[in-house]
Scaffold this motif. Structure first.
Motif, PDB file in Angstrom:
ATOM      1  N   CYS A  46      -4.356   3.874  -6.694  1.00 25.53           N
ATOM      2  CA  CYS A  46      -4.744   3.005  -5.712  1.00 25.53           C
ATOM      3  C   CYS A  46      -5.724   2.015  -6.134  1.00 25.53           C
ATOM      4  O   CYS A  46      -5.596   1.755  -7.515  1.00 25.53           O
ATOM      5  CB  CYS A  46      -5.957   3.942  -5.199  1.00 25.53           C
ATOM      6  N   VAL A  47      -6.090   1.145  -5.184  1.00 28.36           N
ATOM      7  CA  VAL A  47      -6.845  -0.404  -5.567  1.00 28.36           C
ATOM      8  C   VAL A  47      -7.987  -0.014  -6.704  1.00 28.36           C
ATOM      9  O   VAL A  47      -8.198  -0.460  -7.405  1.00 28.36           O
ATOM     10  CB  VAL A  47      -7.250  -0.883  -4.382  1.00 28.36           C
ATOM     11  N   ALA A  48      -9.070   0.858  -6.325  1.00 24.21           N
ATOM     12  CA  ALA A  48     -10.163   1.215  -6.858  1.00 24.21           C
ATOM     13  C   ALA A  48     -10.792  -0.505  -7.130  1.00 24.21           C
ATOM     14  O   ALA A  48     -11.023  -1.214  -6.347  1.00 24.21           O
ATOM     15  CB  ALA A  48     -10.126   1.848  -7.967  1.00 24.21           C
TER      16      ALA A  48
ATOM     17  N   THR B 179       0.886  -1.251   0.081  1.00 25.10           N
ATOM     18  CA  THR B 179      -0.160  -0.235  -0.065  1.00 25.10           C
ATOM     19  C   THR B 179       0.822   1.196   0.019  1.00 25.10           C
ATOM     20  O   THR B 179       1.965   1.249   0.090  1.00 25.10           O
ATOM     21  CB  THR B 179      -0.914   0.055   1.221  1.00 25.10           C
ATOM     22  N   THR B 180       0.184   2.488  -0.135  1.00 25.71           N
ATOM     23  CA  THR B 180       0.972   3.771  -0.058  1.00 25.71           C
ATOM     24  C   THR B 180       0.971   4.031   1.176  1.00 25.71           C
ATOM     25  O   THR B 180       1.833   5.078   1.622  1.00 25.71           O
ATOM     26  CB  THR B 180      -0.108   4.804  -0.812  1.00 25.71           C
ATOM     27  N   ARG B 181       0.898   3.259   2.087  1.00 21.95           N
ATOM     28  CA  ARG B 181       1.396   3.503   3.495  1.00 21.95           C
ATOM     29  C   ARG B 181       2.018   2.441   4.084  1.00 21.95           C
ATOM     30  O   ARG B 181       2.228   2.129   5.167  1.00 21.95           O
ATOM     31  CB  ARG B 181       0.119   3.896   4.580  1.00 21.95           C
ATOM     32  N   GLN B 182       3.159   1.867   3.126  1.00 23.05           N
ATOM     33  CA  GLN B 182       4.284   0.842   3.347  1.00 23.05           C
ATOM     34  C   GLN B 182       3.618  -0.283   4.236  1.00 23.05           C
ATOM     35  O   GLN B 182       4.582  -0.625   5.358  1.00 23.05           O
ATOM     36  CB  GLN B 182       5.134   1.738   4.623  1.00 23.05           C
TER      37      GLN B 182
ATOM     38  N   GLY C 107      -2.254  17.778   7.507  1.00 25.80           N
ATOM     39  CA  GLY C 107      -2.103  17.045   6.122  1.00 25.80           C
ATOM     40  C   GLY C 107      -3.241  16.181   5.858  1.00 25.80           C
ATOM     41  O   GLY C 107      -3.898  15.398   6.572  1.00 25.80           O
ATOM     42  N   GLY C 108      -3.692  15.913   4.678  1.00 27.45           N
ATOM     43  CA  GLY C 108      -4.754  15.111   4.375  1.00 27.45           C
ATOM     44  C   GLY C 108      -5.325  15.156   2.932  1.00 27.45           C
ATOM     45  O   GLY C 108      -5.201  16.453   2.379  1.00 27.45           O
ATOM     46  N   MET C 109      -5.501  14.262   2.279  1.00 23.90           N
ATOM     47  CA  MET C 109      -6.009  14.382   0.802  1.00 23.90           C
ATOM     48  C   MET C 109      -7.393  14.251   0.444  1.00 23.90           C
ATOM     49  O   MET C 109      -7.659  14.838  -0.521  1.00 23.90           O
ATOM     50  CB  MET C 109      -5.087  13.144   0.278  1.00 23.90           C
TER      51      MET C 109
ATOM     52  N   PHE D  99      -6.452   8.833  11.855  1.00 25.04           N
ATOM     53  CA  PHE D  99      -5.126   9.826  12.201  1.00 25.04           C
ATOM     54  C   PHE D  99      -3.854   9.090  11.698  1.00 25.04           C
ATOM     55  O   PHE D  99      -3.653   8.009  12.146  1.00 25.04           O
ATOM     56  CB  PHE D  99      -5.198  10.006  13.748  1.00 25.04           C
ATOM     57  N   LYS D 100      -3.161  10.013  10.930  1.00 20.99           N
ATOM     58  CA  LYS D 100      -1.973   9.521  10.342  1.00 20.99           C
ATOM     59  C   LYS D 100      -0.765  10.066  10.600  1.00 20.99           C
ATOM     60  O   LYS D 100      -0.704  11.523  10.739  1.00 20.99           O
ATOM     61  CB  LYS D 100      -2.299   9.385   8.678  1.00 20.99           C
ATOM     62  N   ILE D 101       0.305   9.323  10.938  1.00 15.82           N
ATOM     63  CA  ILE D 101       1.641   9.882  11.134  1.00 15.82           C
ATOM     64  C   ILE D 101       2.736   9.570  10.203  1.00 15.82           C
ATOM     65  O   ILE D 101       2.599   8.372   9.791  1.00 15.82           O
ATOM     66  CB  ILE D 101       2.174   9.540  12.761  1.00 15.82           C
TER      67      ILE D 101
HETATM   68 FE1  SRM Z   1      -7.433   4.956   1.566  1.00 18.65          FE
HETATM   69  C1  SRM Z   1     -10.578   4.508   2.234  1.00 18.65           C
HETATM   70  C2  SRM Z   1      -7.458   2.057   0.045  1.00 18.65           C
HETATM   71  C3  SRM Z   1      -4.085   5.092   1.682  1.00 18.65           C
HETATM   72  C4  SRM Z   1      -7.547   8.283   2.047  1.00 18.65           C
HETATM   73  N1  SRM Z   1      -8.803   3.503   1.096  1.00 18.65           N
HETATM   74  C5  SRM Z   1     -10.165   3.497   1.556  1.00 18.65           C
HETATM   75  C6  SRM Z   1     -10.787   2.213   1.442  1.00 18.65           C
HETATM   76  C7  SRM Z   1     -10.517   1.293   2.643  1.00 18.65           C
HETATM   77  C8  SRM Z   1     -12.060   2.448   1.137  1.00 18.65           C
HETATM   78  C9  SRM Z   1     -13.211   2.145   2.168  1.00 18.65           C
HETATM   79  O1  SRM Z   1     -13.249   3.307   2.852  1.00 18.65           O
HETATM   80  O2  SRM Z   1     -14.039   0.969   2.046  1.00 18.65           O
HETATM   81  C10 SRM Z   1      -9.683   1.745   0.439  1.00 18.65           C
HETATM   82  C11 SRM Z   1      -9.787   0.313   0.175  1.00 18.65           C
HETATM   83  C12 SRM Z   1      -9.657  -0.247  -1.339  1.00 18.65           C
HETATM   84  C13 SRM Z   1      -9.351  -1.588  -1.435  1.00 18.65           C
HETATM   85  O3  SRM Z   1     -10.220  -2.505  -1.801  1.00 18.65           O
HETATM   86  O4  SRM Z   1      -8.334  -2.318  -0.979  1.00 18.65           O
HETATM   87  C14 SRM Z   1      -8.490   2.237   0.519  1.00 18.65           C
HETATM   88  N2  SRM Z   1      -6.063   3.548   1.003  1.00 18.65           N
HETATM   89  C15 SRM Z   1      -6.113   2.487   0.233  1.00 18.65           C
HETATM   90  C16 SRM Z   1      -4.795   1.978   0.000  1.00 18.65           C
HETATM   91  C17 SRM Z   1      -4.878   0.276  -0.035  1.00 18.65           C
HETATM   92  C18 SRM Z   1      -4.547   2.530  -1.477  1.00 18.65           C
HETATM   93  C19 SRM Z   1      -3.363   1.736  -2.230  1.00 18.65           C
HETATM   94  O5  SRM Z   1      -3.374   1.184  -3.230  1.00 18.65           O
HETATM   95  O6  SRM Z   1      -2.312   1.682  -1.681  1.00 18.65           O
HETATM   96  C20 SRM Z   1      -3.916   2.570   0.963  1.00 18.65           C
HETATM   97  C21 SRM Z   1      -3.704   1.896   2.246  1.00 18.65           C
HETATM   98  C22 SRM Z   1      -2.820   2.640   3.182  1.00 18.65           C
HETATM   99  C23 SRM Z   1      -2.454   1.932   4.496  1.00 18.65           C
HETATM  100  O7  SRM Z   1      -1.852   0.892   4.343  1.00 18.65           O
HETATM  101  O8  SRM Z   1      -2.895   2.286   5.496  1.00 18.65           O
HETATM  102  C24 SRM Z   1      -4.682   3.940   1.272  1.00 18.65           C
HETATM  103  N3  SRM Z   1      -6.122   6.560   1.986  1.00 18.65           N
HETATM  104  C25 SRM Z   1      -4.759   6.396   1.542  1.00 18.65           C
HETATM  105  C26 SRM Z   1      -4.161   7.568   1.462  1.00 18.65           C
HETATM  106  C27 SRM Z   1      -2.765   7.892   1.313  1.00 18.65           C
HETATM  107  C28 SRM Z   1      -1.773   8.140   2.786  1.00 18.65           C
HETATM  108  O9  SRM Z   1      -2.141   7.797   3.685  1.00 18.65           O
HETATM  109  O10 SRM Z   1      -0.426   8.623   2.493  1.00 18.65           O
HETATM  110  C29 SRM Z   1      -5.080   8.574   1.617  1.00 18.65           C
HETATM  111  C30 SRM Z   1      -4.771  10.054   1.733  1.00 18.65           C
HETATM  112  C31 SRM Z   1      -4.384  10.669   3.015  1.00 18.65           C
HETATM  113  C32 SRM Z   1      -5.374  11.032   3.911  1.00 18.65           C
HETATM  114  O11 SRM Z   1      -5.776  10.137   4.805  1.00 18.65           O
HETATM  115  O12 SRM Z   1      -6.080  12.142   3.816  1.00 18.65           O
HETATM  116  C33 SRM Z   1      -6.397   7.925   1.896  1.00 18.65           C
HETATM  117  N4  SRM Z   1      -8.789   6.286   2.174  1.00 18.65           N
HETATM  118  C34 SRM Z   1      -8.644   7.560   2.177  1.00 18.65           C
HETATM  119  C35 SRM Z   1     -10.189   8.208   2.218  1.00 18.65           C
HETATM  120  C36 SRM Z   1     -10.233   9.673   2.547  1.00 18.65           C
HETATM  121  C37 SRM Z   1     -10.209  10.116   3.799  1.00 18.65           C
HETATM  122  C38 SRM Z   1     -10.638  11.649   4.230  1.00 18.65           C
HETATM  123  O13 SRM Z   1     -10.200  12.168   4.925  1.00 18.65           O
HETATM  124  O14 SRM Z   1     -11.463  12.028   3.669  1.00 18.65           O
HETATM  125  C39 SRM Z   1     -11.061   7.064   2.176  1.00 18.65           C
HETATM  126  C40 SRM Z   1     -12.578   7.139   2.734  1.00 18.65           C
HETATM  127  C41 SRM Z   1     -12.854   7.453   4.185  1.00 18.65           C
HETATM  128  O15 SRM Z   1     -11.850   7.128   5.015  1.00 18.65           O
HETATM  129  O16 SRM Z   1     -14.104   7.614   4.354  1.00 18.65           O
HETATM  130  C42 SRM Z   1     -10.122   5.884   2.172  1.00 18.65           C
END
Ligand code: SRM
Ligand code: SF4
Length: 557
Positions: free
Chosen positions: A431-433, A106-109, A248-250, A209-211
């Protein structure tokens, strides 16, 4: 303080969950359905899992009047992205036995495994536990996987800084023992006082919460995309402390102007382990107490910070810490790319960074990644490190073992693939999508490799083939590939359509802006053709695509 009335439904679920237990045990026992109960879907995230379904098969299942094909995704907690070769081997077998087989970096290592049927969730967690791996807090309204600069080549103090990732991960762990009871069948605690949680109490945080921890000059972690970002400050190769950033947050939502991506704001400098841990801990408590608990779209720390104002937020943080932050120290980021191939660190150990396109570890016609990593793991001569660019570093290789590892990498086509992939491809993230992400509006990792194949000839045509422009793609505006921090981003708006955003810088310190709305793939390529033509002809020496886009005002800043 946060809204006391009008709490969101998730807040109620957390409060009545009995330490995140809910009715998870009952849900697991129910063999009539592949799903779990509705409230448990929110709780299971705190245990590092998501209930999903195969979106490719929804229509077929519905037509047959069958329940959707439910399964679970499990995400591990691996602070700083480090695992041993024993753990990789275990991971390989878990992936083979219980999941789709693909190991997704994943993008979070860390890693995710998809397609785990309900009946296989406990065996999966048990197998991980045997390998000393867990998924606690990998998701949910808590501190998530703590990320840290990946490549040990870059600093003699890498190990010390990596130590902070582990300590911060520990600091942010909930006290509840629910994980051990529900998934590992451990006996319930007799004295519930043991799991009283001064940090999370009974409501946990308003939101995730992310660090992230960066070691300049490389910003491979995209430190300013985190709620809390720590920038290591070194003097004469010694760690003297961290600049600490907040907010920070995306994530954003199409059509909801109150939501926006934001880069963290540096609040100041803090030194000494005790004070650094205290500052981060108290930043979490400020968010716990002031974050929005009514509207989950507005509950991340970035909104808390903007609502309070940076100075008021900082004052509250300093009050809780009992000390003042010092003025920010100077630092410079020059890039955020991974350093592919072999590199040696200050201790003479070798590291090979493998390019893993979109983090998908599998055997395919180009290379046998899974087979190679298993063979390497079985030698027990290396460790593995994941990067935030979704790659893998074969780590800590002794000089005398390098040739043996190198031969495996060559045998299975890994070296060839990593060496010959274009700079553009190696810089791309998706991302996965589809087919598992329930929030996806459009494809991402399944189509980006093909789009890159169409962009490469454009770069060749304009003599830009060595340019490592950063391209990131997501299936929706949530920002999981940190697209807003890229030079070029494709952000899904509907199936087959993407917003084109440009103008971010190459080091993750400037967000891009919307350039064209909802283009299909063909239109995206056409737009880029025109932009690359002008960029190649008119750019100044060394000017990056993102900087050029800003200078010539393709987008307004
Ligand atoms: Fe993410 C939700 C995948 C990094 C912002 N993210 C999701 C979910 C769990 C969908 C869900 O809520 O049901 C996705 C699962 C897809 C799947 O089928 O696997 C998903 N996020 C991912 C991963 C796997 C993308 C990837 O291809 O690498 C990354 C896993 C990271 C990890 O190991 O923890 C991933 N997500 C991120 C990042 C990047 C980062 O943290 O550096 C972000 C942007 C930074 C941030 O948090 O602002 C991110 N994910 C989100 C959000 C939007 C949060 C927000 O503040 O609005 C969601 C939706 C939510 O939480 O409601 C979300
Ligand atoms: Fe799913 Fe959207 Fe995240 Fe992509 S960006 S994984 S589509 S939530």
């Amino acid at each position: 303080m946060s809204e006391k009335n009008n709490l969101s439904s998730t807040e109620h679920i957390k409060m009545k969950s009995d330490g995140l237990r809910g009715t998870l045990k009952e849900s697991l026992r129910d063999q009539i359905t592949g799903a779990i109960r509705e409230d448990d879907r929110a709780l299971v995230k705190f245990h590092g899992m998501y209930q999903q379904d195969d979106r490719d098969r929804r229509a077929e299942r519905s037509a047959k009047k069958l329940e959707w094909l439910y399964s679970f995704m499990i995400r591990l907690r691996i602070p700083g992205g480090f695992i041993t070769s024993e753990q990789w081997e275990a991971l390989h077998h878990v992936a083979g036995n219980y999941t789709t087989g693909v190991i997704k970096i994943t993008t979070r290592q860390t890693i995710q495994l998809h397609g785990i049927l309900k009946s296989n969730v406990k065996p999966t967690i048990k197998a991980f536990n045997t390998a000393k791996l867990d998924s606690i807090s990998a998701c949910g309204d808590v501190n998530r996987n703590v990320i840290c600069a990946a490549h040990p080549k870059f600093s003699p103090v890498h190990e010390e800084i990596f130590g902070y990732a582990k300590k911060l991960s520990q600091l942010g762990l909930p006290k509840t023992k629910a994980y051990y009871e529900v998934w590992l069948d451990e006996k319930p605690l007799t004295d519930k006082k043991e799991e009283e949680d001064p940090l999370y109490q009974d409501r946990y945080l308003p939101r995730k919460f992310k660090i992230g921890i960066a070691i300049p000059p490389n910003n491979d972690v995209d430190v300013f995309a985190n709620d809390c970002g720590l920038v290591a400050i070194l003097e004469n190769d010694k760690l003297i402390g961290f600049n600490i950033a907040a907010g920070g947050g995306m994530g954003a939502t199409h059509g909801n102007a109150a939501t926006y991506p934001r880069l963290g704001t540096v609040l100041g400098f803090v030194s000494g382990e005790e004070k650094v841990l205290k500052a981060v801990y108290e930043m979490i408590t400020v968010q716990r107490d002031y974050g929005n608990r009514s509207d989950r779209k507005l509950s991340r720390l970035k909104y808390t910070l903007d609502n309070m104002g940076v100075e008021a937020f900082k004052a509250e943080l300093e009050k809780r810490c009992g000390f003042k932050l010092e003025p920010e120290r100077p630092y410079e980021f020059t890039g955020r790319t991974d350093f592919y191939g072999w590199h040696k660190n200050h201790e003479g150990k070798w590291y090979y960074t493998v390019f893993v396109e979109n983090g998908r570890v599998l055997d395919d016609e180009q290379q046998l990644l899974k087979t190679a990593f298993l063979d390497i793991a079985q030698l027990r001569k290396t460790n593995f490190r994941f990067t935030c660019n979704q790659n893998i570093i074969i780590a800590d290789v002794n000089e005398e073992d390098k040739a043996e590892i190198d031969a495996i990498l060559k045998k299975y086509g890994i070296t060839d693939h990593t060496d010959h992939a274009s700079p553009l491809r190696k810089e791309s993230i998706a991302c996965v999508a589809f087919n598992t992400c329930p929030l996806a509006l459009a494809e991402a990792q399944r189509v980006l490799p093909g789009i890159i194949s169409k962009m490469e000839p454009l770069l060749d045509k304009y003599g830009l083939q060595d340019d490592n422009i950063s391209v990131r793609m997501t299936g929706c505006p949530n920002g999981c590939a940190r697209p807003y921090a890229a030079e070029i981003a494709f952000i899904g708006t509907a199936y087959g359509f993407y917003n084109l955003q440009i103008g971010g810088d190459r080091t993750g310190t400037r967000l891009n802006k919307l350039y064209r709305e909802s283009l299909n793939e063909e239109a995206l390529i056409q737009e880029l053709d025109g932009l690359f033509k002008i960029y190649s002809g008119e750019r100044e020496a060394g000017e990056t695509f993102g900087d050029f886009a800003k200078r010539v005002k393709w987008v307004e800043y």
